[in-house]
Design an enzyme around this catalytic site. Structure first.
Site, mmCIF file in Angstrom:
data_model
loop_
_atom_site.group_PDB
_atom_site.id
_atom_site.type_symbol
_atom_site.label_atom_id
_atom_site.label_comp_id
_atom_site.label_asym_id
_atom_site.label_seq_id
_atom_site.Cartn_x
_atom_site.Cartn_y
_atom_site.Cartn_z
ATOM 1 N N LYS A 191 3.785 12.875 -7.158
ATOM 2 C CA LYS A 191 4.754 11.816 -7.474
ATOM 3 C C LYS A 191 6.196 12.330 -7.348
ATOM 4 O O LYS A 191 7.098 11.563 -7.016
ATOM 5 C CB LYS A 191 4.473 11.255 -8.872
ATOM 6 N N TYR B 120 -0.839 15.535 -10.020
ATOM 7 C CA TYR B 120 -0.257 14.185 -10.093
ATOM 8 C C TYR B 120 1.264 14.266 -10.105
ATOM 9 O O TYR B 120 1.949 13.606 -9.321
ATOM 10 C CB TYR B 120 -0.782 13.453 -11.328
ATOM 11 N N VAL C 30 2.783 -5.831 3.337
ATOM 12 C CA VAL C 30 1.569 -5.030 3.175
ATOM 13 C C VAL C 30 1.606 -4.435 1.768
ATOM 14 O O VAL C 30 2.603 -3.826 1.378
ATOM 15 C CB VAL C 30 1.518 -3.877 4.207
ATOM 16 N N ASN D 103 1.596 1.512 -2.918
ATOM 17 C CA ASN D 103 1.187 1.496 -4.321
ATOM 18 C C ASN D 103 -0.096 2.285 -4.586
ATOM 19 O O ASN D 103 -0.249 2.850 -5.678
ATOM 20 C CB ASN D 103 1.005 0.025 -4.755
HETATM 21 N N1 LIG Z 1 -1.032 2.793 -14.598
HETATM 22 C C1 LIG Z 1 -0.005 3.576 -14.886
HETATM 23 O O1 LIG Z 1 0.252 3.904 -16.061
HETATM 24 C C2 LIG Z 1 0.928 4.042 -13.797
HETATM 25 C C3 LIG Z 1 2.159 4.611 -14.160
HETATM 26 C C4 LIG Z 1 3.027 5.049 -13.164
HETATM 27 C C5 LIG Z 1 2.677 4.902 -11.828
HETATM 28 N N2 LIG Z 1 1.464 4.359 -11.506
HETATM 29 C C6 LIG Z 1 1.113 4.267 -10.081
HETATM 30 O O2 LIG Z 1 0.802 2.938 -9.763
HETATM 31 C C7 LIG Z 1 -0.048 2.914 -8.629
HETATM 32 C C8 LIG Z 1 -1.161 1.900 -8.847
HETATM 33 O O3 LIG Z 1 -1.951 2.303 -9.927
HETATM 34 P P1 LIG Z 1 -2.561 1.281 -10.987
HETATM 35 O O4 LIG Z 1 -2.011 1.670 -12.296
HETATM 36 O O5 LIG Z 1 -2.425 -0.101 -10.532
HETATM 37 O O6 LIG Z 1 -4.085 1.775 -10.985
HETATM 38 P P2 LIG Z 1 -5.423 1.129 -10.410
HETATM 39 O O7 LIG Z 1 -5.651 -0.201 -11.020
HETATM 40 O O8 LIG Z 1 -6.450 2.179 -10.586
HETATM 41 O O9 LIG Z 1 -5.102 0.915 -8.861
HETATM 42 C C9 LIG Z 1 -5.186 1.935 -7.905
HETATM 43 C C10 LIG Z 1 -5.327 1.281 -6.543
HETATM 44 O O10 LIG Z 1 -5.361 2.312 -5.546
HETATM 45 C C11 LIG Z 1 -6.445 2.025 -4.661
HETATM 46 N N3 LIG Z 1 -7.006 3.231 -4.055
HETATM 47 C C12 LIG Z 1 -7.537 4.310 -4.692
HETATM 48 N N4 LIG Z 1 -8.012 5.189 -3.794
HETATM 49 C C13 LIG Z 1 -7.780 4.641 -2.569
HETATM 50 C C14 LIG Z 1 -8.057 5.066 -1.249
HETATM 51 N N5 LIG Z 1 -8.669 6.236 -0.992
HETATM 52 N N6 LIG Z 1 -7.691 4.263 -0.221
HETATM 53 C C15 LIG Z 1 -7.084 3.071 -0.459
HETATM 54 N N7 LIG Z 1 -6.788 2.619 -1.691
HETATM 55 C C16 LIG Z 1 -7.142 3.397 -2.726
HETATM 56 C C17 LIG Z 1 -7.484 1.361 -5.554
HETATM 57 O O11 LIG Z 1 -8.359 0.543 -4.778
HETATM 58 P P3 LIG Z 1 -9.839 0.950 -4.298
HETATM 59 O O12 LIG Z 1 -10.479 1.735 -5.399
HETATM 60 O O13 LIG Z 1 -10.456 -0.391 -4.064
HETATM 61 O O14 LIG Z 1 -9.657 1.722 -3.044
HETATM 62 C C18 LIG Z 1 -6.607 0.479 -6.421
HETATM 63 O O15 LIG Z 1 -6.346 -0.740 -5.772
HETATM 64 C C19 LIG Z 1 -0.515 4.360 -8.416
HETATM 65 O O16 LIG Z 1 0.213 4.919 -7.347
HETATM 66 C C20 LIG Z 1 -0.132 5.042 -9.716
HETATM 67 O O17 LIG Z 1 0.133 6.414 -9.546
HETATM 68 C C21 LIG Z 1 0.589 3.923 -12.451
#
Ligand SMILES: NC(=O)c1ccc[n+]([C@@H]2O[C@H](COP(=O)([O-])OP(=O)(O)OC[C@H]3O[C@@H](n4cnc5c(N)ncnc54)[C@H](OP(=O)(O)O)[C@@H]3O)[C@@H](O)[C@H]2O)c1
Length: 267
Positions: free
Chosen positions: A158, A154, A9, A89
């Site tokens: 985290k 945030y 998943v 994620n």
């Molecule tokens: N990008 C970075 O620099 C970074 C750094 C460290 C950690 N992270 C972590 O990586 C993870 C993924 O982020 P990303 O960078 O890939 O960003 P992203 O492209 O914005 O992806 C976020 C995902 O979360 C989903 N999501 C948001 N709200 C939701 C909800 N209410 N229910 C179900 N799904 C939901 C979104 O899908 P929908 O909008 O379709 O629901 C999307 O698939 C996050 O936990 C983030 O904190 C990111």
């Protein structure tokens, strides 16, 4: 080290790290359940997986709702069989003064970034324990360790996820079930755009790594389970940073946009 169940998943699979991870796991032969809100985007990822001769199924759900979390895990297990891998994620960011953050927005972030991964883990763990196998991968952030102003919610969510992941890893060490935390640096995804949409102006443009690099790290940790993986490796250093950088942050001038927001938040 994946157990007998080949069902994974991936939450937040409609974009960024989640989509890249889903593609990587499917390429490795896992059947992937794709979870997020945007059904059309999940269908695109499922089509890409099918195009590469992989197997995926789409489960649109809003993971901020506890009932939706329960329903989605029940449906996946009924459709695909026992869940062997859970990649927690889904998550989002917010930049702005906490005092100016409406409670519903703060609560939404707690539900998505903190409650959802813990609840989903709680839902799959009993079955993993019965099977004596399984792996939960939590996507964490270097932001959990350095507490920058403007990122209070945030960094808080985290930090919670990192602490929970580490403790549960230690609880399950001898149960055949693995819990891993990926401590990620800045990744090139929609994260910063969607964060900008709900935030005040973000003061810096970070250097970012591709989402595929994180996806590869998820795949590798499933083959060789570890408590913590840092992507990039330099994220290993951030855990100690707050200790001394924190003193500098205590004295550093506040971002003028945060200051203005605080002034505006006064009654
Ligand atoms: N990008 C970075 O620099 C970074 C750094 C460290 C950690 N992270 C972590 O990586 C993870 C993924 O982020 P990303 O960078 O890939 O960003 P992203 O492209 O914005 O992806 C976020 C995902 O979360 C989903 N999501 C948001 N709200 C939701 C909800 N209410 N229910 C179900 N799904 C939901 C979104 O899908 P929908 O909008 O379709 O629901 C999307 O698939 C996050 O936990 C983030 O904190 C990111």
């Amino acid at each position: 080290m994946i157990g007998t169940s080949r069902v994974a998943v991936v939450t937040g699979a409609s974009s960024g790290i989640g989509a890249a991870t889903a593609l990587r796991l499917a390429r490795g032969g896992l059947t992937v359940a794709l979870v997020a809100r945007r059904a059309d985007r999940l269908a695109d990822v499922a089509a890409q997986i099918a195009g590469g001769a992989g197997t995926a199924a789409v489960y649109p759900a809003d993971l901020t709702e506890a009932a939706a979390r329960e329903q989605v895990i029940t449906r996946i297990a009924a459709d695909l069989g026992p869940i062997g891998v859970l990649v927690n994620n889904a998550g989002h960011g917010y930049y702005g003064a906490f005092a100016a953050m409406p409670w519903p927005a703060a609560q939404n972030m707690i539900e998505l970034n903190a409650a959802a991964p813990v609840h989903l883990s709680g839902l799959v763990l009993p079955h993993m324990l019965t099977a004596g196998a399984g792996h939960i991968v939590n996507i964490g952030s270097g932001g959990a360790h350095v507490h920058f102003p403007g990122l209070a919610m945030y960094t808080g969510t985290k930090a919670f996820l990192a602490a929970h992941s580490t403790a549960v890893h230690r609880e399950l060490r001898r149960a055949g079930v693995h819990v891993s935390l990926l401590r990620c640096g800045d990744v090139s995804t929609e994260f910063f755009d969607s964060m900008a949409a709900r935030s005040i102006r973000i003061p810096r443009e970070p250097r970012k790594i591709p989402a595929e690099r994180v996806a590869e790290a998820v795949w590798r940790v499933l083959q060789r389970p570890r408590r913590l993986v840092c992507v990039p490796g330099s994220m290993r250093l951030v855990a100690g940073l707050e200790q001394w950088l924190g003193r500098l942050l205590d004295r550093a001038p506040l971002d003028p946009n945060l200051r203005a927001q605080l002034t505006g938040a006064r009654p």
